[in-house]
Design a protein around this motif. Structure first.
Motif, mmCIF file in Angstrom:
data_model
loop_
_atom_site.group_PDB
_atom_site.id
_atom_site.type_symbol
_atom_site.label_atom_id
_atom_site.label_comp_id
_atom_site.label_asym_id
_atom_site.label_seq_id
_atom_site.Cartn_x
_atom_site.Cartn_y
_atom_site.Cartn_z
ATOM 1 N N GLU A 40 0.846 -1.175 0.000
ATOM 2 C CA GLU A 40 0.000 0.000 0.000
ATOM 3 C C GLU A 40 0.893 1.242 0.000
ATOM 4 N N ARG A 41 0.442 2.282 -0.665
ATOM 5 C CA ARG A 41 1.216 3.524 -0.696
ATOM 6 C C ARG A 41 1.185 4.190 0.669
ATOM 7 N N LEU A 42 2.310 4.714 1.061
ATOM 8 C CA LEU A 42 2.417 5.353 2.366
ATOM 9 C C LEU A 42 2.506 6.868 2.253
ATOM 10 N N SER A 43 2.605 7.396 1.034
ATOM 11 C CA SER A 43 2.791 8.836 0.858
ATOM 12 C C SER A 43 1.838 9.380 -0.194
ATOM 13 N N ARG A 44 1.365 10.594 0.045
ATOM 14 C CA ARG A 44 0.584 11.316 -0.936
ATOM 15 C C ARG A 44 1.525 12.037 -1.892
ATOM 16 N N ALA A 50 9.948 7.237 -13.444
ATOM 17 C CA ALA A 50 8.653 6.566 -13.547
ATOM 18 C C ALA A 50 8.373 5.734 -12.304
ATOM 19 N N SER A 51 9.390 5.041 -11.802
ATOM 20 C CA SER A 51 9.219 4.227 -10.602
ATOM 21 C C SER A 51 8.859 5.099 -9.402
ATOM 22 N N THR A 52 9.536 6.240 -9.270
ATOM 23 C CA THR A 52 9.249 7.147 -8.154
ATOM 24 C C THR A 52 7.858 7.743 -8.269
ATOM 25 N N ILE A 53 7.485 8.157 -9.476
ATOM 26 C CA ILE A 53 6.151 8.731 -9.692
ATOM 27 C C ILE A 53 5.084 7.686 -9.385
ATOM 28 N N TYR A 54 5.290 6.443 -9.833
ATOM 29 C CA TYR A 54 4.319 5.389 -9.591
ATOM 30 C C TYR A 54 4.150 5.140 -8.094
ATOM 31 N N GLY A 55 5.202 5.397 -7.329
ATOM 32 C CA GLY A 55 5.108 5.253 -5.882
ATOM 33 C C GLY A 55 4.119 6.224 -5.264
ATOM 34 N N PHE A 56 3.828 7.315 -5.969
ATOM 35 C CA PHE A 56 2.818 8.273 -5.515
ATOM 36 C C PHE A 56 1.497 8.091 -6.249
ATOM 37 N N LYS A 57 1.559 7.915 -7.569
ATOM 38 C CA LYS A 57 0.352 7.821 -8.389
ATOM 39 C C LYS A 57 0.616 6.988 -9.626
ATOM 40 N N ARG A 59 1.560 -6.258 -16.702
ATOM 41 C CA ARG A 59 2.012 -7.609 -17.052
ATOM 42 C C ARG A 59 2.348 -8.437 -15.816
ATOM 43 N N VAL A 60 2.790 -7.800 -14.751
ATOM 44 C CA VAL A 60 3.116 -8.551 -13.531
ATOM 45 C C VAL A 60 1.923 -8.634 -12.593
ATOM 46 N N GLY A 61 0.764 -8.112 -13.024
ATOM 47 C CA GLY A 61 -0.467 -8.346 -12.278
ATOM 48 C C GLY A 61 -0.852 -7.302 -11.267
ATOM 49 N N CYS A 62 -0.376 -6.079 -11.413
ATOM 50 C CA CYS A 62 -0.765 -5.016 -10.475
ATOM 51 C C CYS A 62 -2.205 -4.594 -10.772
ATOM 52 N N LYS A 63 -3.106 -4.801 -9.812
ATOM 53 C CA LYS A 63 -4.533 -4.606 -10.042
ATOM 54 C C LYS A 63 -4.886 -3.157 -10.364
ATOM 55 N N GLU A 64 -4.122 -2.233 -9.846
ATOM 56 C CA GLU A 64 -4.443 -0.815 -10.054
ATOM 57 C C GLU A 64 -4.437 -0.441 -11.525
#
Length: 369
Positions: free
Chosen positions: A99-103, A151-158, A209-214
């Motif tokens: 789960e994301r911990l940061s906005r 992209a990885s850092t941005i995905y960590g937020f949204k 492809r790795v199954g992330c539901k979001e």
């Protein structure tokens, strides 16, 4: 004791470790050295080598000819594009989505650290830019590394950032590394914003492809192979502004059946006169992903949702659910906003009371210090 003339001593630098390695003789080629390093360091992915060139004050240089390498040298391992992508995909597939911990940050966007080679080149590029204003010319793999990390850092937020948010990320990148500023651009970062936007699309595809539901929730749109599906930009399920945890994956080791069983236990526990509140809270936390899947995918009426999840009628669980979705404390947020709007509300109440004259005394008592 001095090294023998044919012996080589290497200081090998990876992303997360530094190793001293002694070779009895110089390898016959760069490929042979790579094979030796793969065996000695137990590496599976393809990579290239850079070395600190003494002829250029230790600046990194691609190792093309094995004879260019000094007998005592510092060698840097750099994963190739394909290998880094494969490694990233393997890492993603072996982990459960947390789960994301940061906005999304309210201030400047936090630019991550890049690979060691790219960080060295950016440092040198920033120095040159400060001296003579010459922007840094990046190789394809270096730009790939920057965009992938962003992209990885941005995905960590949204998962689905807006154009404005992408612009903030591009602006922060150029602010931290001025050598990346684009010549002829009004802002200096418009091209970077477009590149980040394109990379985010690729990154969402990788996560799908790795199954992330979001992001898998938005799969199955119209394409050449599926021309009858709905258009790619319609009915996209994405979080509202306050929703940090929109559609998380199931907890590791759980599936829909096991979580459905927990939901039944919650229903039974809520019916009891003396409820086990810690147990209810723990089961509600575990089943959060199932609950979000029901809400996002089915959009049930409120009454039906409360029948499925009766614990949401409890004040403590309403507060807890709000915290899970937004990472904010509901009561603190509500009272903070109430304090912010109170002066205006008081003015409206006084205005109404002055017109009627009936509630003036009561309002005076309420608003008295």
């Amino acid at each position: 004791m001095a090294a023998e003339p044919s012996e080589m001593i290497l200081r090998v630098i990876e992303a997360d470790r530094v190793i001293k390695l002694k070779l009895s003789s110089r390898p016959s080629s760069v490929d042979q050295l790579i094979n030796i390093l793969k065996h000695k360091l137990e590496l599976d992915n393809d990579f290239s080598l850079h070395y600190e060139d003494p002829d250029f004050d230790g600046k990194l240089t691609s190792l093309v000819d094995i004879n260019e390498l000094p007998q005592k040298a510092v060698v840097h391992i750099s994963l190739s594009n394909d290998s880094s992508a494969v490694a990233s995909t393997e890492t993603l597939s072996n982990m459960s989505t947390p789960e994301r911990l940061s906005r999304w940050p309210s201030g400047p966007f936090p630019i991550p650290s890049f690979s060691f080679v790219v960080e060295v080149m950016l440092t040198e590029g920033n120095r040159e830019f400060e001296k003579n204003g010459t922007p840094l010319r990046l190789a394809r793999d270096q730009k790939h590394d920057i965009l992938e990390q962003l992209a990885s850092t941005i995905y960590g937020f949204k998962a689905y950032p807006s154009d404005k948010e992408l612009a903030k990320a591009a602006e922060a990148l150029v602010a931290k590394h001025p050598c990346l500023k684009e010549a002829g651009s009004d802002t200096g970062w418009n091209g970077w914003k477009n590149s980040i936007k394109f990379k985010m699309g690729n990154y969402r595809t990788k996560m799908r492809r790795v199954g992330c539901k979001e992001v898998t929730v938005n799969a199955g749109k119209r394409s050449r192979r599926n021309p009858d599906n709905e258009p790619s930009h319609t009915n996209i399920k994405r979080p509202k502004r306050a929703e940090v945890n929109f559609l998380p994956n199931f907890p590791q080791g759980e599936d829909s059946s096991s979580l459905e069983h927990l939901r039944d236990l919650i229903v039974e526990e809520v019916k009891k006169t003396e409820r086990n509140l810690p147990l209810i809270s723990k089961m509600m936390q575990t089943t959060f992903a199932l609950r979000r899947q029901t809400i996002v995918m089915s959009c049930p009426p409120v009454k039906q949702l409360l029948d499925l999840w009766p614990a949401l009628r409890m004040q403590s669980e309403v507060f807890a659910e709000f915290q899970r979705i937004t990472n904010q404390n509901l009561s603190n947020t509500f009272y903070a906003e109430l304090d912010r709007h109170t002066p205006r509300l008081m003015a409206l109440f006084r205005q109404k009371a002055s017109r009627t004259g009936k509630n003036a005394d009561a309002l005076a008592e309420i608003f008295s210090p």
